[in-house]
Design a protein around this motif. Sequence first.
Motif, PDB file in Angstrom:
ATOM      1  N   VAL A 205     -82.131  14.434 -46.507  1.00  0.00           N
ATOM      2  CA  VAL A 205     -81.210  15.578 -46.964  1.00  0.00           C
ATOM      3  C   VAL A 205     -79.965  14.983 -47.024  1.00  0.00           C
ATOM      4  CG1 VAL A 205     -82.522  17.158 -45.762  1.00  0.00           C
ATOM      5  CG2 VAL A 205     -80.840  16.028 -44.485  1.00  0.00           C
ATOM      6  N   ASP A 206     -78.973  15.646 -47.848  1.00  0.00           N
ATOM      7  CA  ASP A 206     -77.891  15.479 -48.124  1.00  0.00           C
ATOM      8  C   ASP A 206     -76.735  15.309 -46.819  1.00  0.00           C
ATOM      9  OD1 ASP A 206     -78.245  14.756 -50.658  1.00  0.00           O
ATOM     10  OD2 ASP A 206     -78.072  16.830 -51.472  1.00  0.00           O
ATOM     11  N   SER A 207     -76.943  16.354 -46.094  1.00  0.00           N
ATOM     12  CA  SER A 207     -76.155  16.639 -44.946  1.00  0.00           C
ATOM     13  C   SER A 207     -76.982  17.379 -43.967  1.00  0.00           C
ATOM     14  CB  SER A 207     -74.757  17.314 -45.367  1.00  0.00           C
ATOM     15  OG  SER A 207     -75.131  18.647 -45.943  1.00  0.00           O
ATOM     16  N   LEU A 228     -75.473   5.228 -44.819  1.00  0.00           N
ATOM     17  CA  LEU A 228     -76.292   5.843 -43.742  1.00  0.00           C
ATOM     18  C   LEU A 228     -77.074   7.150 -44.536  1.00  0.00           C
ATOM     19  CD1 LEU A 228     -77.344   5.731 -40.683  1.00  0.00           C
ATOM     20  CD2 LEU A 228     -75.534   7.380 -40.361  1.00  0.00           C
ATOM     21  N   VAL A 229     -78.537   7.134 -44.266  1.00  0.00           N
ATOM     22  CA  VAL A 229     -79.145   8.437 -44.770  1.00  0.00           C
ATOM     23  C   VAL A 229     -79.480   9.468 -43.625  1.00  0.00           C
ATOM     24  CG1 VAL A 229     -80.263   7.132 -46.658  1.00  0.00           C
ATOM     25  CG2 VAL A 229     -81.600   7.228 -44.601  1.00  0.00           C
ATOM     26  N   HIS A 230     -79.758  10.290 -43.925  1.00  0.00           N
ATOM     27  CA  HIS A 230     -80.006  11.520 -43.037  1.00  0.00           C
ATOM     28  C   HIS A 230     -81.593  12.158 -43.369  1.00  0.00           C
ATOM     29  CE1 HIS A 230     -75.749  11.201 -42.280  1.00  0.00           C
ATOM     30  NE2 HIS A 230     -75.847  11.818 -41.294  1.00  0.00           N
ATOM     31  N   ILE A 231     -82.329  12.569 -42.375  1.00  0.00           N
ATOM     32  CA  ILE A 231     -83.521  13.268 -42.571  1.00  0.00           C
ATOM     33  C   ILE A 231     -83.498  14.652 -41.973  1.00  0.00           C
ATOM     34  CG2 ILE A 231     -84.552  10.827 -42.969  1.00  0.00           C
ATOM     35  CD1 ILE A 231     -85.572  11.529 -39.893  1.00  0.00           C
ATOM     36  N   SER A 232     -84.548  15.414 -42.694  1.00  0.00           N
ATOM     37  CA  SER A 232     -84.212  16.957 -42.335  1.00  0.00           C
ATOM     38  C   SER A 232     -84.875  16.901 -40.655  1.00  0.00           C
ATOM     39  CB  SER A 232     -85.512  17.682 -43.085  1.00  0.00           C
ATOM     40  OG  SER A 232     -86.604  17.014 -42.993  1.00  0.00           O
ATOM     41  N   ALA A 233     -84.632  18.195 -39.960  1.00  0.00           N
ATOM     42  CA  ALA A 233     -85.051  18.431 -38.750  1.00  0.00           C
ATOM     43  C   ALA A 233     -86.723  18.383 -38.839  1.00  0.00           C
ATOM     44  CB  ALA A 233     -84.523  19.904 -38.384  1.00  0.00           C
TER      45      ALA A 233
END
Length: 392
Positions: A205-207, A228-233
Amino acid sequence: MRVISQASNQASGLDWSRTRFHDFNGNARSLKGHLCPNDVLINSTGTGTLGRVGYFTDSPDGLPCMADSHVTIARANPDQLDARFSYHWLSSNPFQEYAYAALVVGATNQIELNRDRLGDAPVPLPPLDEQRRIAEFLDAQTARIDALAAKRLRMRDLLTLKRERVIESVLGLERGNSPHRLVPLKYLVRSVSVGIVVTPAKWYVDSAGTPALRGLNVKPGSINSDDLVHISAEGHAEHVKSWLRAGDVVVVRTGQAGAAAVVPPEFDGANCIDLIIIRPDDRLISKYLEYVLNSEHARAQVSEHSVGSIQAHFNVSAMKQIPIPSLSRNEQEETVARLDQAVDKIDRLQDKLAKQERLLALHRQALITAAVTGQFDVSTASGRNVTEGVTA
């Protein structure tokens, strides 16, 4: 024939070790992308890569060369534009800022340089003899700056080797010998597991997501948040086994296989992708394990058991067998204290050299910008102090 890609097109010069070879019979000049002496090469795709400018003179072995589809060729009309002047102009801050503002299409890492717009980009056009004077001045001055930067990089490389030797010596692992009993890692830890491996990108996800460490975030002894990447809940909840705790040690599996770092408090509760996760038990201090895993002793083990012809790939079962010097907690604490003190001096020297390299790069860029935009007369300039007051 040689094919030049974005990876081989470097501002410091073409990296011929990164070129590919293609079989070709016929007239190379008939190929789209065929390169001629004095062609300027501009990387055309990808954040952080787009806009990097190189210069082609000839190949190192006489083979014909071409640029691939991700490299744009700017070929100057010699009656109006000096090729080296155009190279320096395209490398300057004004053009680079203009390129990202007006010539780029797409989003995120899919951005591309629009070649039609590039053809319409303005270029300063002083008389040809003045263009040549500017180019000759910048060739000489940037070569001097590049030589200084190369020396500092060489010094940093030597300090890295010294750091490795110090760690080996303090750990007692020089030449693969150890005065301590060596125990397979699996007997000293609570668990050894792996991060998300199967299609991790589908959870990106973007944020507002959970940060997820990848191999490029882990360097020997440190973790950085660059790219750094982010993943969804949802993705985070589905991959509980790869949740990180402060004090875990993460190890790169692919690429720079074996690089290890302790997870700091700010990444407690984060997730990770394709990293080995080691959770020490009460007998093993995380920082001590980090030092051991980054030693030449451990890297040799990783190299021996890595698989893959293109990129080294290290698996969990092999990690569990890495032999670790078995010391008491008190001995580990003493060892870590000695190493922290020894390597801190080296790290501070490396930081100073890296800062000097960054300042040289800023000076180089400011010098190019000042020269190609006519902020000083290169006929009388020495290259020293000409960028005072110039914003880099």
